[in-house]
Design a protein around this motif. Sequence first.
Motif, PDB file in Angstrom:
ATOM      1  N   ASN A 133       0.861  -1.175   0.000  1.00 36.28           N
ATOM      2  CA  ASN A 133       0.000   0.000   0.000  1.00 36.28           C
ATOM      3  C   ASN A 133       0.902   1.232   0.000  1.00 36.28           C
ATOM      4  N   ILE A 134       0.596   2.202  -0.859  1.00 37.28           N
ATOM      5  CA  ILE A 134       1.487   3.359  -0.996  1.00 37.28           C
ATOM      6  C   ILE A 134       0.743   4.639  -0.623  1.00 37.28           C
ATOM      7  N   LEU A 135       1.343   5.404   0.287  1.00 39.18           N
ATOM      8  CA  LEU A 135       0.786   6.673   0.756  1.00 39.18           C
ATOM      9  C   LEU A 135       1.714   7.809   0.317  1.00 39.18           C
ATOM     10  N   TYR A 136       1.178   8.716  -0.494  1.00 37.02           N
ATOM     11  CA  TYR A 136       1.934   9.888  -0.956  1.00 37.02           C
ATOM     12  C   TYR A 136       1.373  11.119  -0.256  1.00 37.02           C
ATOM     13  N   ILE A 137       2.256  12.012   0.185  1.00 36.98           N
ATOM     14  CA  ILE A 137       1.776  13.278   0.734  1.00 36.98           C
ATOM     15  C   ILE A 137       2.536  14.432   0.096  1.00 36.98           C
ATOM     16  N   ASP A 138       1.832  15.552  -0.075  1.00 35.14           N
ATOM     17  CA  ASP A 138       2.473  16.790  -0.512  1.00 35.14           C
ATOM     18  C   ASP A 138       3.000  17.482   0.734  1.00 35.14           C
ATOM     19  N   SER A 139       4.299  17.343   0.959  1.00 40.29           N
ATOM     20  CA  SER A 139       4.901  17.884   2.176  1.00 40.29           C
ATOM     21  C   SER A 139       6.184  18.607   1.808  1.00 40.29           C
ATOM     22  N   PRO A 140       6.449  19.761   2.449  1.00 40.59           N
ATOM     23  CA  PRO A 140       5.694  20.416   3.521  1.00 40.59           C
ATOM     24  C   PRO A 140       4.540  21.257   2.979  1.00 40.59           C
ATOM     25  N   VAL A 141       3.897  22.023   3.870  1.00 36.99           N
ATOM     26  CA  VAL A 141       2.794  22.887   3.483  1.00 36.99           C
ATOM     27  C   VAL A 141       3.273  23.872   2.409  1.00 36.99           C
ATOM     28  N   GLY A 142       2.408  24.099   1.414  1.00 36.84           N
ATOM     29  CA  GLY A 142       2.779  24.953   0.283  1.00 36.84           C
ATOM     30  C   GLY A 142       3.191  24.171  -0.932  1.00 36.84           C
ATOM     31  N   VAL A 143       3.419  22.869  -0.762  1.00 41.66           N
ATOM     32  CA  VAL A 143       3.790  21.995  -1.874  1.00 41.66           C
ATOM     33  C   VAL A 143       2.528  21.378  -2.470  1.00 41.66           C
ATOM     34  N   GLY A 144       2.435  21.335  -3.788  1.00 38.61           N
ATOM     35  CA  GLY A 144       1.316  20.687  -4.451  1.00 38.61           C
ATOM     36  C   GLY A 144      -0.015  21.271  -4.024  1.00 38.61           C
ATOM     37  N   PHE A 145      -0.894  20.410  -3.485  1.00 39.44           N
ATOM     38  CA  PHE A 145      -2.223  20.840  -3.046  1.00 39.44           C
ATOM     39  C   PHE A 145      -2.296  21.094  -1.544  1.00 39.44           C
ATOM     40  N   SER A 146      -1.190  20.999  -0.821  1.00 33.49           N
ATOM     41  CA  SER A 146      -1.201  21.289   0.611  1.00 33.49           C
ATOM     42  C   SER A 146      -1.264  22.801   0.834  1.00 33.49           C
ATOM     43  N   TYR A 147      -1.905  23.209   1.931  1.00 33.62           N
ATOM     44  CA  TYR A 147      -2.121  24.641   2.140  1.00 33.62           C
ATOM     45  C   TYR A 147      -2.144  24.969   3.632  1.00 33.62           C
ATOM     46  N   SER A 148      -2.124  26.269   3.898  1.00 33.35           N
ATOM     47  CA  SER A 148      -2.312  26.776   5.254  1.00 33.35           C
ATOM     48  C   SER A 148      -3.188  28.020   5.181  1.00 33.35           C
ATOM     49  N   ASN A 149      -4.028  28.218   6.205  1.00 33.55           N
ATOM     50  CA  ASN A 149      -4.823  29.446   6.290  1.00 33.55           C
ATOM     51  C   ASN A 149      -3.953  30.639   6.660  1.00 33.55           C
ATOM     52  N   ASN A 150      -2.737  30.351   7.115  1.00 36.15           N
ATOM     53  CA  ASN A 150      -1.777  31.410   7.427  1.00 36.15           C
ATOM     54  C   ASN A 150      -0.718  31.435   6.322  1.00 36.15           C
ATOM     55  N   PRO A 151      -0.774  32.404   5.388  1.00 42.01           N
ATOM     56  CA  PRO A 151       0.148  32.425   4.246  1.00 42.01           C
ATOM     57  C   PRO A 151       1.625  32.424   4.635  1.00 42.01           C
ATOM     58  N   SER A 152       1.947  32.966   5.810  1.00 46.84           N
ATOM     59  CA  SER A 152       3.355  33.026   6.212  1.00 46.84           C
ATOM     60  C   SER A 152       3.935  31.643   6.476  1.00 46.84           C
ATOM     61  N   ASP A 153       3.061  30.640   6.704  1.00 40.99           N
ATOM     62  CA  ASP A 153       3.541  29.274   6.907  1.00 40.99           C
ATOM     63  C   ASP A 153       4.387  28.790   5.736  1.00 40.99           C
ATOM     64  N   ILE A 154       3.996  29.174   4.527  1.00 34.35           N
ATOM     65  CA  ILE A 154       4.686  28.710   3.320  1.00 34.35           C
ATOM     66  C   ILE A 154       6.093  29.285   3.246  1.00 34.35           C
ATOM     67  N   LEU A 155       6.296  30.426   3.915  1.00 34.24           N
ATOM     68  CA  LEU A 155       7.605  31.082   3.891  1.00 34.24           C
ATOM     69  C   LEU A 155       8.455  30.685   5.088  1.00 34.24           C
ATOM     70  N   ASN A 156       7.980  29.754   5.905  1.00 35.34           N
ATOM     71  CA  ASN A 156       8.694  29.399   7.129  1.00 35.34           C
ATOM     72  C   ASN A 156       8.864  27.888   7.301  1.00 35.34           C
ATOM     73  N   ASN A 157       8.985  27.186   6.182  1.00 33.23           N
ATOM     74  CA  ASN A 157       9.257  25.752   6.254  1.00 33.23           C
ATOM     75  C   ASN A 157      10.728  25.497   6.537  1.00 33.23           C
ATOM     76  N   GLY A 158      10.979  24.351   7.121  1.00 34.51           N
ATOM     77  CA  GLY A 158      12.339  23.909   7.373  1.00 34.51           C
ATOM     78  C   GLY A 158      12.323  22.461   7.799  1.00 34.51           C
ATOM     79  N   ASP A 159      13.484  21.877   8.022  1.00 34.54           N
ATOM     80  CA  ASP A 159      13.572  20.455   8.359  1.00 34.54           C
ATOM     81  C   ASP A 159      12.801  20.111   9.629  1.00 34.54           C
ATOM     82  N   LYS A 160      12.970  20.946  10.666  1.00 38.56           N
ATOM     83  CA  LYS A 160      12.393  20.613  11.969  1.00 38.56           C
ATOM     84  C   LYS A 160      10.869  20.587  11.910  1.00 38.56           C
ATOM     85  N   ARG A 161      10.274  21.639  11.391  1.00 37.08           N
ATOM     86  CA  ARG A 161       8.816  21.686  11.359  1.00 37.08           C
ATOM     87  C   ARG A 161       8.250  20.654  10.385  1.00 37.08           C
TER      88      ARG A 161
END
Length: 475
Positions: A133-161
């Motif tokens: 069984n294969i599970l694909y995710i668009d990660s992190p937020v801002g990639v593909g169809f993933s989103y955030s209600n807080n636009p600044s999230d897309i500008l603050n991705n990194g390894d830890k989060r």
Amino acid sequence: MTNSKWSQLLFLCIITSTLFLNSINVAFATDPFVEQEKDRIVSALPGQNFNITFKHYSGYITVNEEVGRTLFYWFIEADHPDPTSKPLLLWFNGGYGCSSIAYGEAEEIGPFRINTDGKTLYLNPYSWNQVANILYIDSPVGVGFSYSNNPSDILNNGDKRTAEDNLIFLLNWFKRFPQYKKTGFFISGESYAGHYVPQLSQLIVSYNSATKQDSINFKGYMLGNALIDDFRDQLGIFQFMWSSGMISDKTFKLLNLLCDFQSIKQPSESCKKLWEIAYKELGNIDPHSIFTSTCHANDNQRVKRKLSAGRLRRVYDPCTTKHSTIYFNQPEVQRILHVDPNHKPHKWQPCSYDVGINWKDSPRTVLNIYRELIPTGLRIWIFSGNTDAVVPVTSTRYSINALKLPTVSPWRAWYDDGEVGGWTQEYTGLTFVTVRGAGHEVPLHRPKLALTLFKSFLAGTSMPTLKPLTLAASY
């Protein structure tokens, strides 16, 4: 205890207590199988003119309720009467900022491949969902169809989060698909997933230690052409480009002299200029696959089906990403995949530019995580396509050698249908496999060999040896 360990412990405490409270609410909320059914894709995908015998699902998992940070997933069950009897694999692509659906599903290990018109599909005969069984995710937020209600999230991705969000995603996904909670769970990916996968694996191991009752049945991970250690990765690139005859002796010597990736994060100006010279010397090739053609405007006419030994096969297509960009921007495709029209991107892209240029934290090495996880008994495999100049086989060998692991089984060729598929060496706690003739995306360039590799990984067995010849009787 280091600051990173304290931070990880605090995060796990918060997650454990939150999950406990959520589990109380879930008990009185919607049946997870009802939620599951809402995500099931019941119609044929646009351009799908073939039947399938497996189920697949797509939708969203929220990883931060407060800001509405939400990851998109596509889950494709194993093609088996009882898919829960098969392992579960979580797949990541890298970038950073590239979609696992764009690459992993649509051009590497998934069953649905996109034709040159960007509108119709064909069935991948070497899809990994034949055995898992294969599970694909668009990660992190801002990639593909993933989103955030807080636009600044897309500008603050990194390894830890990203690692923390991926763990929360996984735990919440198991709530929606509880029938897979006890299934043997593995993680795989390529390129910058060389960070995502061991970092998530480290969190899962820590989480399992902290919560015995609700643990994940985590078995191990496998990585291909993966970034592991900045210094050794760069050293290996120089070595590979020079030994493959792509750069001059002078450039090779100066790269080694002026590009000090061991002590600094950002290359010097002199190093950057040398890289420009090196890429001019490379010429117009695809460094991800140095012996195959690049994508040209007329490739749609050149890539055709051919008959081979009475069987339909396909010529390698260098424009697969271009086809997926057309396909996933179709409104009907997005509707069938349950993309939220209120949160869909203005234009879907296989990789997010905003995520890529705003990355906040990336350690120089993850070798320390390997040293931590190998003694736990996880199944850890690293594979490498040997025609990739982006994260070449030389880089991977330098990183593995830095672990100083005892050899269990020495270097040898492995075989598929009587032909050398690549080479392998087994160490204490780690297996290394090269795939002959494959580039950066091994399942794209050598799909049959990649499936053979995956089967061996899941079974925990050595790569196949050459079967002894059966001599015909002479009497």
